[in-house]
Design a protein around this motif. Structure first.
Motif, PDB file in Angstrom:
ATOM      1  N   HIS A 113      79.631 -38.851  67.191  1.00  0.00           N
ATOM      2  CA  HIS A 113      79.355 -37.538  66.579  1.00  0.00           C
ATOM      3  C   HIS A 113      78.138 -37.605  65.648  1.00  0.00           C
ATOM      4  O   HIS A 113      77.375 -36.653  65.546  1.00  0.00           O
ATOM      5  CB  HIS A 113      80.576 -37.021  65.818  1.00  0.00           C
ATOM      6  CG  HIS A 113      81.545 -36.286  66.703  1.00  0.00           C
ATOM      7  ND1 HIS A 113      81.171 -35.224  67.487  1.00  0.00           N
ATOM      8  CD2 HIS A 113      82.877 -36.472  66.928  1.00  0.00           C
ATOM      9  CE1 HIS A 113      82.222 -34.777  68.161  1.00  0.00           C
ATOM     10  NE2 HIS A 113      83.263 -35.518  67.840  1.00  0.00           N
ATOM     11  N   SER A 135      85.921 -32.686  62.588  1.00  0.00           N
ATOM     12  CA  SER A 135      86.410 -32.370  63.934  1.00  0.00           C
ATOM     13  C   SER A 135      87.875 -31.968  63.865  1.00  0.00           C
ATOM     14  O   SER A 135      88.428 -31.775  62.781  1.00  0.00           O
ATOM     15  CB  SER A 135      86.218 -33.580  64.842  1.00  0.00           C
ATOM     16  OG  SER A 135      87.137 -34.570  64.496  1.00  0.00           O
ATOM     17  N   GLY A 136      88.488 -31.860  65.038  1.00  0.00           N
ATOM     18  CA  GLY A 136      89.891 -31.485  65.083  1.00  0.00           C
ATOM     19  C   GLY A 136      90.794 -32.586  64.556  1.00  0.00           C
ATOM     20  O   GLY A 136      91.910 -32.334  64.104  1.00  0.00           O
ATOM     21  N   GLY A 137      90.326 -33.811  64.591  1.00  0.00           N
ATOM     22  CA  GLY A 137      91.165 -34.936  64.167  1.00  0.00           C
ATOM     23  C   GLY A 137      90.657 -35.656  62.932  1.00  0.00           C
ATOM     24  O   GLY A 137      91.375 -36.483  62.363  1.00  0.00           O
ATOM     25  N   GLY A 162      89.111 -29.245  61.163  1.00  0.00           N
ATOM     26  CA  GLY A 162      89.254 -28.468  62.406  1.00  0.00           C
ATOM     27  C   GLY A 162      90.701 -28.079  62.654  1.00  0.00           C
ATOM     28  O   GLY A 162      91.002 -26.968  63.111  1.00  0.00           O
ATOM     29  N   ASP A 166      92.391 -24.464  63.115  1.00  0.00           N
ATOM     30  CA  ASP A 166      93.267 -24.135  64.242  1.00  0.00           C
ATOM     31  C   ASP A 166      94.604 -23.557  63.753  1.00  0.00           C
ATOM     32  O   ASP A 166      95.130 -22.607  64.326  1.00  0.00           O
ATOM     33  CB  ASP A 166      93.507 -25.385  65.106  1.00  0.00           C
ATOM     34  CG  ASP A 166      92.236 -25.849  65.806  1.00  0.00           C
ATOM     35  OD1 ASP A 166      91.320 -25.011  65.975  1.00  0.00           O
ATOM     36  OD2 ASP A 166      92.148 -27.033  66.165  1.00  0.00           O
ATOM     37  N   GLY A 179      88.812 -22.575  65.450  1.00  0.00           N
ATOM     38  CA  GLY A 179      87.567 -22.580  64.673  1.00  0.00           C
ATOM     39  C   GLY A 179      86.628 -21.438  65.032  1.00  0.00           C
ATOM     40  O   GLY A 179      86.274 -20.620  64.174  1.00  0.00           O
ATOM     41  N   GLU A 183      85.742 -18.078  62.750  1.00  0.00           N
ATOM     42  CA  GLU A 183      84.347 -17.785  62.406  1.00  0.00           C
ATOM     43  C   GLU A 183      83.965 -16.367  62.846  1.00  0.00           C
ATOM     44  O   GLU A 183      83.323 -15.617  62.103  1.00  0.00           O
ATOM     45  CB  GLU A 183      83.406 -18.804  63.056  1.00  0.00           C
ATOM     46  CG  GLU A 183      81.978 -18.522  62.676  1.00  0.00           C
ATOM     47  CD  GLU A 183      80.967 -19.534  63.195  1.00  0.00           C
ATOM     48  OE1 GLU A 183      81.322 -20.395  64.013  1.00  0.00           O
ATOM     49  OE2 GLU A 183      79.811 -19.429  62.778  1.00  0.00           O
ATOM     50  N   GLY A 273      83.159 -31.075  66.092  1.00  0.00           N
ATOM     51  CA  GLY A 273      83.325 -29.703  66.558  1.00  0.00           C
ATOM     52  C   GLY A 273      83.038 -28.641  65.505  1.00  0.00           C
ATOM     53  O   GLY A 273      82.430 -27.609  65.800  1.00  0.00           O
ATOM     54  N   ASN A 277      79.900 -24.497  63.301  1.00  0.00           N
ATOM     55  CA  ASN A 277      80.149 -23.327  62.454  1.00  0.00           C
ATOM     56  C   ASN A 277      78.873 -22.863  61.719  1.00  0.00           C
ATOM     57  O   ASN A 277      78.304 -23.605  60.913  1.00  0.00           O
ATOM     58  CB  ASN A 277      81.257 -23.680  61.443  1.00  0.00           C
ATOM     59  CG  ASN A 277      81.708 -22.480  60.651  1.00  0.00           C
ATOM     60  OD1 ASN A 277      81.003 -22.026  59.753  1.00  0.00           O
ATOM     61  ND2 ASN A 277      82.865 -21.961  60.972  1.00  0.00           N
ATOM     62  N   ASP A 302      82.670 -32.567  72.028  1.00  0.00           N
ATOM     63  CA  ASP A 302      82.695 -33.907  72.611  1.00  0.00           C
ATOM     64  C   ASP A 302      81.892 -33.952  73.917  1.00  0.00           C
ATOM     65  O   ASP A 302      82.037 -33.067  74.772  1.00  0.00           O
ATOM     66  CB  ASP A 302      84.151 -34.323  72.881  1.00  0.00           C
ATOM     67  CG  ASP A 302      84.939 -34.514  71.590  1.00  0.00           C
ATOM     68  OD1 ASP A 302      84.321 -34.515  70.512  1.00  0.00           O
ATOM     69  OD2 ASP A 302      86.168 -34.668  71.674  1.00  0.00           O
TER      70      ASP A 302
HETATM   71  O1  KG4 Z   1      84.901 -32.745  67.792  1.00  0.00           O
HETATM   72  P1  KG4 Z   1      85.815 -31.844  68.545  1.00  0.00           P
HETATM   73  O2  KG4 Z   1      85.268 -31.145  69.784  1.00  0.00           O
HETATM   74  O3  KG4 Z   1      87.085 -32.616  69.017  1.00  0.00           O
HETATM   75  C1  KG4 Z   1      87.676 -33.599  68.239  1.00  0.00           C
HETATM   76  O4  KG4 Z   1      87.166 -34.763  68.282  1.00  0.00           O
HETATM   77  O5  KG4 Z   1      88.636 -33.236  67.526  1.00  0.00           O
HETATM   78  O6  KG4 Z   1      86.358 -30.766  67.496  1.00  0.00           O
HETATM   79  C2  KG4 Z   1      87.259 -29.745  67.834  1.00  0.00           C
HETATM   80  C3  KG4 Z   1      87.552 -28.918  66.585  1.00  0.00           C
HETATM   81  C4  KG4 Z   1      88.656 -27.875  66.776  1.00  0.00           C
HETATM   82  O7  KG4 Z   1      89.578 -27.987  65.706  1.00  0.00           O
HETATM   83  C5  KG4 Z   1      87.906 -26.536  66.721  1.00  0.00           C
HETATM   84  O8  KG4 Z   1      88.692 -25.471  66.214  1.00  0.00           O
HETATM   85  C6  KG4 Z   1      86.768 -26.874  65.798  1.00  0.00           C
HETATM   86  O9  KG4 Z   1      86.381 -28.181  66.179  1.00  0.00           O
HETATM   87  N1  KG4 Z   1      85.641 -25.944  65.948  1.00  0.00           N
HETATM   88  C7  KG4 Z   1      85.200 -25.121  64.964  1.00  0.00           C
HETATM   89  C8  KG4 Z   1      84.149 -24.338  65.516  1.00  0.00           C
HETATM   90  N2  KG4 Z   1      83.985 -24.728  66.829  1.00  0.00           N
HETATM   91  C9  KG4 Z   1      84.898 -25.706  67.065  1.00  0.00           C
HETATM   92  N3  KG4 Z   1      85.597 -24.970  63.691  1.00  0.00           N
HETATM   93  C10 KG4 Z   1      84.969 -24.042  62.937  1.00  0.00           C
HETATM   94  N4  KG4 Z   1      83.979 -23.254  63.397  1.00  0.00           N
HETATM   95  C11 KG4 Z   1      83.520 -23.358  64.675  1.00  0.00           C
HETATM   96  N5  KG4 Z   1      82.546 -22.583  65.119  1.00  0.00           N
END
Ligand code: KG4
Ligand code: ZN
Length: 331
Positions: A113, A135-137, A162, A166, A179, A183, A273, A277, A302
């Motif tokens: 990332h 990210s989500g995690g 993230g 969610d 996310g 937004e 992720g 934003n 990802d």
């Molecule tokens: O990095 P990623 O694709 O997967 C992981 O490694 O977790 O991140 C996914 C996360 C999700 O929680 C999603 O809701 C968040 O990124 N996300 C956002 C936006 N686009 C994706 N959060 C806030 N604003 C956004 N525009």
């Protein structure tokens, strides 16, 4: 040096070839996100089954344009992530490296990332830099003095940012992944500037703590309590989304800038992720003295290209048959 990067830690399957760590020759990503919508979150077994189905066709597609003879090494993200999805990518990469007698490079997904900001850009981030992975995690703040020199400064003590987006989205009746939905709803509030909702304010957890850790579970609970108390009012979605997003972004920006100042950083790199934003972009650009880098939007989710880039700069060569997936890998 052309590196074939493979990503499969969560619900995406990414395959890409990157030249010299920066030039994307080809990148394809398949997401199983639509299959998880009705469950409100990623179902690991469904994600892995989908990856089993798509990974070979994706590799064949990429290799139909860039032949294997032009590939110098195979890279794979071996963690952190979900074990089923990880195994699909790791075992496929090992088999490819072994069968074609290519070098294998193991990549930490979080490092990937960070390197998404080196893909298809005109200027590169300068060291020392502060990396923020959202990210989500994960929610990690990291000091990077040079390539392959990472020092974790702080992390979330509970929910990842993230994940908080969610969960708040779910509470507001918005769809998964939350996310982008939060937004979108928040941007409507800015436009209408709905006075009725301006009393909504949420905490900014740990914004003044001296360390570089984060906490997002309390704010999620505050949102839930507010929504429950005002459940008869259908017009709260935009206001709640806006105030939640503002609180979270204020904390992220404030702590990252403090770290940048403390370590005399020449740049800040935001990845993961949540880096997609726009409000977070604006807040950083408004308040940072040093240049802040965000990946091109298509590389914030990802993907295999960021893994190939990270592989080029970190060069963590491993014996193909010795590599194992690691679900809880850190910086
Ligand atoms: O990095 P990623 O694709 O997967 C992981 O490694 O977790 O991140 C996914 C996360 C999700 O929680 C999603 O809701 C968040 O990124 N996300 C956002 C936006 N686009 C994706 N959060 C806030 N604003 C956004 N525009
Ligand atoms: Zn990720």
């Amino acid at each position: 040096m052309n590196i074939l990067g493979i990503e499969s830690t969560c619900d995406e399957t990414g395959v890409a070839v990157v030249e010299g760590g920066v030039k994307v020759l080809k990148s394809v990503v398949s997401s199983s996100v639509d299959l998880h919508v009705k469950y409100g979150g990623v179902v690991p077994e469904i994600a892995a089954r989908e990856q089993v189905r798509v990974i070979i066709p994706l590799i064949e597609l990429v290799l139909s344009e860039i032949p294997i003879s032009k590939i110098d090494a195979i890279a794979v993200s071996y963690g952190p992530g979900l074990i089923g999805p990880l195994l699909v990518g790791v075992e496929t990469a090992k088999t490819l490296a072994f069968a074609y007698n290519k070098k294998l490079i193991a990549v930490n997904h979080l490092v990937g990332h960070i390197y998404s900001s080196w893909l298809e850009v005109n200027t590169f981030p300068k060291f020392p830099l502060i990396g923020l992975v959202v990210s989500g995690g994960h929610t990690d703040l990291v000091l990077i003095r040079k390539h392959n020199d990472f020092k974790l400064l702080g992390s979330t003590l509970d929910d990842a940012v993230g994940e908080a987006f969610d969960k708040v989205a779910k509470k507001l009746g918005l769809s998964y992944p939350g996310g982008p939905e939060v937004e979108k709803a928040a941007s409507k509030f800015q436009i209408s500037n709905d006075k009725l909702q301006s009393d909504v304010k949420f905490p900014k957890p740990m914004i003044n703590s001296k360390d570089f850790n984060f906490s997002f579970s309390g704010i999620k609970t505050s949102v839930a309590t507010y929504v429950d108390k005002n459940s008869s009012d259908k017009n709260i979605v935009a206001g709640v989304s806006y105030e939640f997003q503002k609180s979270v972004c204020d904390v992220l920006v404030s702590k990252t800038l403090r770290a940048a100042e403390k370590y005399d950083a020449k740049s800040i790199v935001v990845g993961g992720g949540v880096a997609a934003n726009n409000f977070l972009h604006e807040q950083f650009l408004k308040s940072s003295k040093v240049k802040v880098y965000f990946p091109n939007k298509k590389y914030s989710v990802d993907n295999g290209a960021m893994i190939a880039s990270a592989a080029f700069f970190t060069k963590n060569f491993v014996r193909p048959l010795a590599l194992t997936a690691e679900t809880s890998l850190h910086f």
